[in-house]
Write an enzyme that holds these catalytic residues in place. Structure first.
Site, PDB file in Angstrom:
ATOM      1  CB  CYS A   2      -0.919   0.009   1.219  1.00 43.67           C
ATOM      2  SG  CYS A   2      -1.974   1.486   1.317  1.00 43.67           S
ATOM      3  CD  GLU A 109      -1.353  -2.118  -5.395  1.00 38.65           C
ATOM      4  OE1 GLU A 109      -0.378  -1.787  -6.119  1.00 38.65           O
ATOM      5  OE2 GLU A 109      -1.298  -2.138  -4.156  1.00 38.65           O
TER       6      GLU A 109
END
Length: 220
Positions: A2, A109
């Site tokens: 992340c 992402e």
């Protein structure tokens, strides 16, 4: 992994959602929160117990363990894998005592490119940025760990003043659920609302129980 997320809500709104008190000035809207930025964290106040009302505070994103000689290590500790929290020397003590929730409006992402998709200038498949959020627009509650580090270069103005401490945090990641696996093999570890108090309780050091808290997309 992340490495980027969105935090656009004001602190009073975030605190109200998590049933917390505001203990931080606004960090402003940030639609591309990156490592080294300050981030909001929901945490049990220091010295508190399971019955203490949580607080919304600010943390440097990139964990600096208390034993670190300088802050350079932070860039390598933005994420902590859920599978090894109880084993890694930098995390296992924090896993037992210093946990927090990182509120996110959503996270980014990058999905691997395909041969029939857009190409880079070098002719290789370009990764596609994806934004993942809750369908109802509510914040994601992401598991994190925090640490307090005394900066040897930041001295108080007067000897009788307290030492200056930097509070930093790392975001816990876990294996992607079925939905996320089409984008990436990892995702932030989500904590369902029903278990926020359990995760934030500093008196709870049952690592086996804590390891079952991460939600795989169920109610978020």
């Amino acid at each position: 992994m992340c490495g980027r997320f969105v935090a656009s809500s004001p602190p009073d709104k975030i605190a109200a959602y998590f049933g917390a008190d505001v203990a931080v000035d606004t960090l402003g809207e940030n639609f591309n929160v990156a490592p080294t930025h300050d981030v909001y964290g929901v945490v049990t106040p220091r010295g508190g117990d399971a019955n203490s009302r949580p607080q919304l505070e600010a943390f440097h994103w990139g964990l600096i363990p208390s034993w670190a000689k300088d802050r350079k290590i932070a860039s390598r500790m933005i994420n902590a894998r859920s599978e090894t929290l109880a084993e890694k020397p930098a995390f296992k003590g924090l896993f037992k005592k210093k946990r927090l929730l990182v509120p996110m409006d959503g996270f980014y992402e990058w999905k691997a490119g395909t041969a029939d998709g857009p190409l880079t200038a070098q002719g290789k498949p370009a990764k596609q940025p994806m934004f993942i959020r809750r369908l109802d627009g509510e914040p994601l509650a992401v598991a994190g760990l925090w640490s307090a580090w005394k900066d040897p270069e930041a001295q108080p103005a007067h000897p009788d003043e307290p030492a200056i401490w930097l509070h930093s945090a790392t975001v816990v990641t876990t294996a992607a659920n079925e939905m996320m696996s089409a984008v990436h093999d990892r995702m932030p570890a989500l904590v369902p609302q029903s278990r926020w108090a359990e995760w934030l309780d500093p008196t709870n050091d049952d690592v086996d129980s804590l390891s079952t808290l991460f939600d795989m997309g169920g109610d978020q």
